[in-house]
Design a protein around this motif. Structure first.
Motif: not given
Length: 66
Positions: A11-15, A21-27, A54-60
């Motif tokens: 899922x492309x979380x940051x347009x 999502x996988x990229x952000x998890x790695x970050x 909002x979704x980044x916060x949920x992912x964190x």
């Protein structure tokens, strides 16, 4: 928004930055970011339009539980 999308690695979380999502998890893992502010500053994600914060916060929060 619901949390369903953050469960999908593709899922492309940051347009703006075209990050999945996988990229952000790695970050998160590489930078050790534990707050949204740290993630935005250290990972250069969510720092342009802010629409994904909002979704980044949920992912964190999800990552901190595991």
């Amino acid at each position: 928004m619901n949390g369903m999308n953050i469960d999908r690695p593709e899922y492309e979380i940051c347009l703006c930055r075209r990050l999945k999502v996988s990229d952000v998890e790695k970050i998160i893992e590489e930078t050790g970011a534990s707050t949204l502010k740290e993630l935005c500053e250290l990972g250069h994600v969510g720092d342009k339009c802010g629409g994904c914060r909002e979704e980044l916060q949920m992912l964190l929060e999800k990552k901190q539980k595991h």
